[in-house]
Every structure is written in C-alpha cells, then in structure tokens.
Design a protein around this motif. Sequence first.
Motif, PDB file in Angstrom:
ATOM      1  N   ARG A   2       0.642 -28.706   6.140  1.00 53.02           N
ATOM      2  CA  ARG A   2      -0.151 -27.526   5.811  1.00 53.02           C
ATOM      3  C   ARG A   2      -1.513 -27.523   6.502  1.00 53.02           C
ATOM      4  O   ARG A   2      -2.134 -26.475   6.646  1.00 53.02           O
ATOM      5  CB  ARG A   2      -0.308 -27.408   4.296  1.00 53.02           C
ATOM      6  CG  ARG A   2       0.957 -26.888   3.679  1.00 53.02           C
ATOM      7  CD  ARG A   2       0.955 -27.024   2.197  1.00 53.02           C
ATOM      8  NE  ARG A   2       2.039 -26.218   1.656  1.00 53.02           N
ATOM      9  CZ  ARG A   2       1.867 -25.084   0.985  1.00 53.02           C
ATOM     10  NH1 ARG A   2       0.673 -24.632   0.734  1.00 53.02           N
ATOM     11  NH2 ARG A   2       2.897 -24.412   0.556  1.00 53.02           N
TER      12      ARG A   2
ATOM     13  N   VAL B 121      -0.226 -26.611  10.386  1.00 49.35           N
ATOM     14  CA  VAL B 121       0.422 -25.323  10.626  1.00 49.35           C
ATOM     15  C   VAL B 121      -0.196 -24.254   9.741  1.00 49.35           C
ATOM     16  O   VAL B 121      -0.264 -24.412   8.525  1.00 49.35           O
ATOM     17  CB  VAL B 121       1.944 -25.400  10.336  1.00 49.35           C
ATOM     18  CG1 VAL B 121       2.616 -24.099  10.759  1.00 49.35           C
ATOM     19  CG2 VAL B 121       2.576 -26.594  11.042  1.00 49.35           C
ATOM     20  N   GLY B 122      -0.640 -23.185  10.360  1.00 48.88           N
ATOM     21  CA  GLY B 122      -1.148 -22.034   9.615  1.00 48.88           C
ATOM     22  C   GLY B 122      -0.176 -20.888   9.760  1.00 48.88           C
ATOM     23  O   GLY B 122       0.553 -20.797  10.739  1.00 48.88           O
ATOM     24  N   MET B 123      -0.166 -20.029   8.748  1.00 54.95           N
ATOM     25  CA  MET B 123       0.777 -18.918   8.816  1.00 54.95           C
ATOM     26  C   MET B 123       0.103 -17.633   8.379  1.00 54.95           C
ATOM     27  O   MET B 123      -0.613 -17.617   7.382  1.00 54.95           O
ATOM     28  CB  MET B 123       1.934 -19.244   7.880  1.00 54.95           C
ATOM     29  CG  MET B 123       2.856 -18.101   7.660  1.00 54.95           C
ATOM     30  SD  MET B 123       4.536 -18.703   7.743  1.00 54.95           S
ATOM     31  CE  MET B 123       5.374 -17.294   7.129  1.00 54.95           C
TER      32      MET B 123
ATOM     33  N   LYS C  74      -9.558 -21.678   8.868  1.00 55.64           N
ATOM     34  CA  LYS C  74      -8.752 -22.898   8.786  1.00 55.64           C
ATOM     35  C   LYS C  74      -8.567 -23.536  10.159  1.00 55.64           C
ATOM     36  O   LYS C  74      -8.545 -24.748  10.280  1.00 55.64           O
ATOM     37  CB  LYS C  74      -7.402 -22.551   8.155  1.00 55.64           C
ATOM     38  CG  LYS C  74      -6.445 -23.715   8.048  1.00 55.64           C
ATOM     39  CD  LYS C  74      -5.170 -23.307   7.324  1.00 55.64           C
ATOM     40  CE  LYS C  74      -4.160 -24.447   7.359  1.00 55.64           C
ATOM     41  NZ  LYS C  74      -2.940 -24.123   6.600  1.00 55.64           N
TER      42      LYS C  74
ATOM     43  N   PHE D 265       7.955 -25.537   8.025  1.00 50.83           N
ATOM     44  CA  PHE D 265       7.191 -25.921   6.834  1.00 50.83           C
ATOM     45  C   PHE D 265       7.966 -26.886   5.938  1.00 50.83           C
ATOM     46  O   PHE D 265       7.464 -27.335   4.921  1.00 50.83           O
ATOM     47  CB  PHE D 265       6.817 -24.687   6.007  1.00 50.83           C
ATOM     48  CG  PHE D 265       5.601 -23.988   6.506  1.00 50.83           C
ATOM     49  CD1 PHE D 265       4.348 -24.570   6.355  1.00 50.83           C
ATOM     50  CD2 PHE D 265       5.687 -22.762   7.131  1.00 50.83           C
ATOM     51  CE1 PHE D 265       3.209 -23.941   6.805  1.00 50.83           C
ATOM     52  CE2 PHE D 265       4.548 -22.112   7.594  1.00 50.83           C
ATOM     53  CZ  PHE D 265       3.309 -22.705   7.426  1.00 50.83           C
TER      54      PHE D 265
ATOM     55  N   TYR E  22     -10.786 -19.851   0.290  1.00 53.35           N
ATOM     56  CA  TYR E  22      -9.917 -20.588  -0.630  1.00 53.35           C
ATOM     57  C   TYR E  22      -9.284 -21.795   0.066  1.00 53.35           C
ATOM     58  O   TYR E  22      -8.733 -21.681   1.155  1.00 53.35           O
ATOM     59  CB  TYR E  22      -8.806 -19.680  -1.165  1.00 53.35           C
ATOM     60  CG  TYR E  22      -7.848 -20.429  -2.043  1.00 53.35           C
ATOM     61  CD1 TYR E  22      -8.195 -20.771  -3.348  1.00 53.35           C
ATOM     62  CD2 TYR E  22      -6.624 -20.856  -1.552  1.00 53.35           C
ATOM     63  CE1 TYR E  22      -7.340 -21.497  -4.150  1.00 53.35           C
ATOM     64  CE2 TYR E  22      -5.752 -21.587  -2.342  1.00 53.35           C
ATOM     65  CZ  TYR E  22      -6.120 -21.913  -3.642  1.00 53.35           C
ATOM     66  OH  TYR E  22      -5.276 -22.643  -4.422  1.00 53.35           O
ATOM     67  N   GLY E  23      -9.380 -22.969  -0.547  1.00 51.72           N
ATOM     68  CA  GLY E  23      -8.799 -24.177   0.030  1.00 51.72           C
ATOM     69  C   GLY E  23      -9.697 -24.848   1.063  1.00 51.72           C
ATOM     70  O   GLY E  23      -9.316 -25.859   1.635  1.00 51.72           O
ATOM     71  N   ARG E  24     -10.843 -24.252   1.342  1.00 54.23           N
ATOM     72  CA  ARG E  24     -11.795 -24.823   2.311  1.00 54.23           C
ATOM     73  C   ARG E  24     -13.138 -25.016   1.626  1.00 54.23           C
ATOM     74  O   ARG E  24     -14.113 -24.339   1.965  1.00 54.23           O
ATOM     75  CB  ARG E  24     -12.030 -23.887   3.516  1.00 54.23           C
ATOM     76  CG  ARG E  24     -10.839 -23.212   4.116  1.00 54.23           C
ATOM     77  CD  ARG E  24     -10.468 -23.840   5.423  1.00 54.23           C
ATOM     78  NE  ARG E  24      -9.489 -24.884   5.222  1.00 54.23           N
ATOM     79  CZ  ARG E  24      -8.222 -24.665   4.922  1.00 54.23           C
ATOM     80  NH1 ARG E  24      -7.745 -23.472   4.787  1.00 54.23           N
ATOM     81  NH2 ARG E  24      -7.400 -25.682   4.750  1.00 54.23           N
TER      82      ARG E  24
ATOM     83  N   PHE F  78      10.408 -26.241   3.980  1.00 57.04           N
ATOM     84  CA  PHE F  78      10.855 -25.727   2.680  1.00 57.04           C
ATOM     85  C   PHE F  78      12.316 -26.108   2.490  1.00 57.04           C
ATOM     86  O   PHE F  78      12.812 -26.203   1.381  1.00 57.04           O
ATOM     87  CB  PHE F  78      10.687 -24.208   2.595  1.00 57.04           C
ATOM     88  CG  PHE F  78       9.259 -23.758   2.582  1.00 57.04           C
ATOM     89  CD1 PHE F  78       8.282 -24.534   1.964  1.00 57.04           C
ATOM     90  CD2 PHE F  78       8.875 -22.569   3.178  1.00 57.04           C
ATOM     91  CE1 PHE F  78       6.957 -24.126   1.940  1.00 57.04           C
ATOM     92  CE2 PHE F  78       7.558 -22.149   3.159  1.00 57.04           C
ATOM     93  CZ  PHE F  78       6.599 -22.931   2.540  1.00 57.04           C
TER      94      PHE F  78
ATOM     95  N   ARG G 198      -8.904 -15.887   6.978  1.00 57.43           N
ATOM     96  CA  ARG G 198      -8.636 -17.176   6.343  1.00 57.43           C
ATOM     97  C   ARG G 198      -8.083 -18.170   7.367  1.00 57.43           C
ATOM     98  O   ARG G 198      -8.459 -19.342   7.389  1.00 57.43           O
ATOM     99  CB  ARG G 198      -7.624 -16.927   5.225  1.00 57.43           C
ATOM    100  CG  ARG G 198      -7.423 -18.076   4.326  1.00 57.43           C
ATOM    101  CD  ARG G 198      -6.792 -17.604   3.020  1.00 57.43           C
ATOM    102  NE  ARG G 198      -6.480 -18.769   2.234  1.00 57.43           N
ATOM    103  CZ  ARG G 198      -5.274 -19.311   2.186  1.00 57.43           C
ATOM    104  NH1 ARG G 198      -4.264 -18.765   2.829  1.00 57.43           N
ATOM    105  NH2 ARG G 198      -5.089 -20.398   1.487  1.00 57.43           N
TER     106      ARG G 198
HETATM  107  P1  ADP Z   1      -4.389 -23.588   3.191  1.00 57.21           P
HETATM  108  O1  ADP Z   1      -4.177 -24.948   3.766  1.00 57.21           O
HETATM  109  O2  ADP Z   1      -4.811 -22.560   4.195  1.00 57.21           O
HETATM  110  O3  ADP Z   1      -5.194 -23.544   1.937  1.00 57.21           O
HETATM  111  P2  ADP Z   1      -1.911 -23.268   1.758  1.00 57.21           P
HETATM  112  O4  ADP Z   1      -1.874 -24.677   1.311  1.00 57.21           O
HETATM  113  O5  ADP Z   1      -1.990 -22.199   0.739  1.00 57.21           O
HETATM  114  O6  ADP Z   1      -3.007 -23.000   2.858  1.00 57.21           O
HETATM  115  O7  ADP Z   1      -0.661 -22.990   2.669  1.00 57.21           O
HETATM  116  C1  ADP Z   1      -0.539 -23.685   3.879  1.00 57.21           C
HETATM  117  C2  ADP Z   1       0.180 -22.806   4.839  1.00 57.21           C
HETATM  118  O8  ADP Z   1       1.504 -22.562   4.369  1.00 57.21           O
HETATM  119  C3  ADP Z   1      -0.543 -21.482   4.939  1.00 57.21           C
HETATM  120  O9  ADP Z   1      -0.719 -21.157   6.289  1.00 57.21           O
HETATM  121  C4  ADP Z   1       0.365 -20.525   4.221  1.00 57.21           C
HETATM  122  O10 ADP Z   1       0.341 -19.248   4.792  1.00 57.21           O
HETATM  123  C5  ADP Z   1       1.727 -21.171   4.358  1.00 57.21           C
HETATM  124  N1  ADP Z   1       2.550 -20.858   3.218  1.00 57.21           N
HETATM  125  C6  ADP Z   1       2.265 -21.098   1.926  1.00 57.21           C
HETATM  126  N2  ADP Z   1       3.249 -20.678   1.141  1.00 57.21           N
HETATM  127  C7  ADP Z   1       4.187 -20.127   1.965  1.00 57.21           C
HETATM  128  C8  ADP Z   1       5.448 -19.507   1.765  1.00 57.21           C
HETATM  129  N3  ADP Z   1       5.983 -19.332   0.563  1.00 57.21           N
HETATM  130  N4  ADP Z   1       6.134 -19.078   2.850  1.00 57.21           N
HETATM  131  C9  ADP Z   1       5.636 -19.257   4.072  1.00 57.21           C
HETATM  132  N5  ADP Z   1       4.449 -19.842   4.322  1.00 57.21           N
HETATM  133  C10 ADP Z   1       3.737 -20.270   3.282  1.00 57.21           C
END
Ligand code: ADP
Length: 229
Positions: free
Chosen positions: A77, A80-82, A157, A51, A100-102, A53, A153
Amino acid sequence: EGRIRFEDVHFNYDPTRGILKGISFEVPPGGTVAIVGPSGAGKSTISRLIFRFYDVGSGRVTIDGQDVRDITQESLRQVVGMVPQDTVLFNDTVGYNIAYGRPSASRAEVEQAAELAQVADFIRMLPDGFDTMVGERGLKLSGGEKQRVAIARTILKAPPILILDEATSALDTATEQEIQASLDYVSKGRTTLVIAHRLSTVINADEIIVLKEGSIAERGTHGELMQSD
Ligand code: ADP
Ligand code: ADP
C-alpha cells in the motif's frame, strides 16, 4: 524502481471459469501500460492481483522482482497508489480527506496537492458542501471534484507505482478532460498501469494491451493498434 511484471498469470474466482488465461506483461519503471477491453474481460482483476486481494492460480506477479506474495500488505500500500473509479470520501473536510493516512504531511504539502489537483477552493468544505470556516452551505462536490480530491490524495502520497482504474469513466467529457490534466501530472515519472474501456483515452501509453475474455488479443502502441484495425 517500480517495475510490475505479470508472468504467465492464470486466475479464476471459482473453478468453473478461467478469468485470466496466461497473462504476461511488464510495466518498466516510469513507464505507462494500458489495459483496454470490454466489460468483464478481466481488467480490474489484474489490479486486484497487484494489491493481492487475491492470489494467482499459477504464474507470478512481481514488483521489482519480488513476488507480491512476499510483500506485506502494508508495504504494498506504500508502493502502489490507486485512483479508483468511484471515489468515496469521508464525511470530513476535503483537506482531511487529502491528508488521511499521512499524519506527517504539513499543511503546506496538503495545500500544494490540493492546488495541483484543482481542489484548493474546497479544502475546508465537507463533501456535501458545508463550509467549516464560514458556516455556510456551498456547492456539493460533483463526481469530478471528488475524483480530483482522490488525485490530490495520491499526489500527496506520491507512490512509485500508480493504478488508474477507469479513473475518468464516471465523468462527462468536459470533466474528463479537466481531470486528465491532473492525472497526467500525477502519473509523470511514475510506473503507471491504466485500466480503460476505450483506446482513445490511452493514446500516450508506451504499450496498450487489449484483453478479451482473459487473454491478450492484441498489443502494441496506439499507432500500431490503429493500423491493424
Ligand atoms: P493510503 O496508503 O493512501 O492511506 P489506503 O491504505 O487506504 O491508502 O489504500 C492503499 C491503496 O489501496 C490506495 O491507493 C487505495 O486506493 C487502494 N485501495 C484501497 N482499497 C481498495 C479497494 N477495495 N480496491 C482497490 N484499491 C483499493
Ligand atoms: P473488467 O474489469 O474487465 O470489467 P473484471 O476483472 O471486473 O472485468 O471481471 C472479470 C470477470 O470476473 C467478470 O466476468 C466478472 O463477472 C468476474 N468477477 C469479478 N469479480 C468476481 C468475484 N469477486 N467473484 C466471482 N466472479 C467475479
């Protein structure tokens, strides 16, 4: 499409201690690789590097041949889904949490995702149990149910790459088995990286990587690793 590659990745949070010490592996499109190992081995760090980070110290992390440093946070984002270990829901309906987000998702799509993750009964409820349709307080969502909302979710996605970070670790065995079915559904046909404590939960992975103190101690299929013990 959806190939993840780690090429001789070294990483540390602070200069006094190496966390990942030369990690190389590949998850081919549609394949499943599991990272197992004791707490503190560096498993979650691997997902954080995907991701972006954090940036690697040396080596490369690529998605479909592209260095993650050259991919925008927004497209990372998308791709990659988590499903995280602990699902934190917004204080709004389960349906809203799934969508949410969709903003373009239709009601039917949200309902289908909820069905598949077995949370359709909760769709108009708040996570703490209040039913927004009938105005009654029902059951609070359990940890496993919240986890299934997170899975719904992710189903909606539909990212090409999926990271399951000990997605069932916070749950009791019965709940874990229920959720596994939803996880198997969502990971089918997607590039999947599973992070797990125990070998027994990742029997079907194409490759299992055993991480110890930031190095790959062993790797192979479940059968191969069982033989070498
Ligand atoms: P989406 O695109 O589904 O709306 P987000 O933008 O909230 O999702 O997050 C994108 C992806 O990053 C998601 O799959 C989420 O689970 C993951 N993610 C967000 N914040 C964190 C975090 N602090 N640690 C690990 N994964 C994260
Ligand atoms: P695992 O997921 O295998 O339990 P982690 O990747 O979370 O391991 O952590 C690997 C090591 O890095 C641990 O020793 C942990 O204490 C350390 N660590 C994790 N996050 C940080 C951080 N943000 N800053 C400093 N050290 C960290």
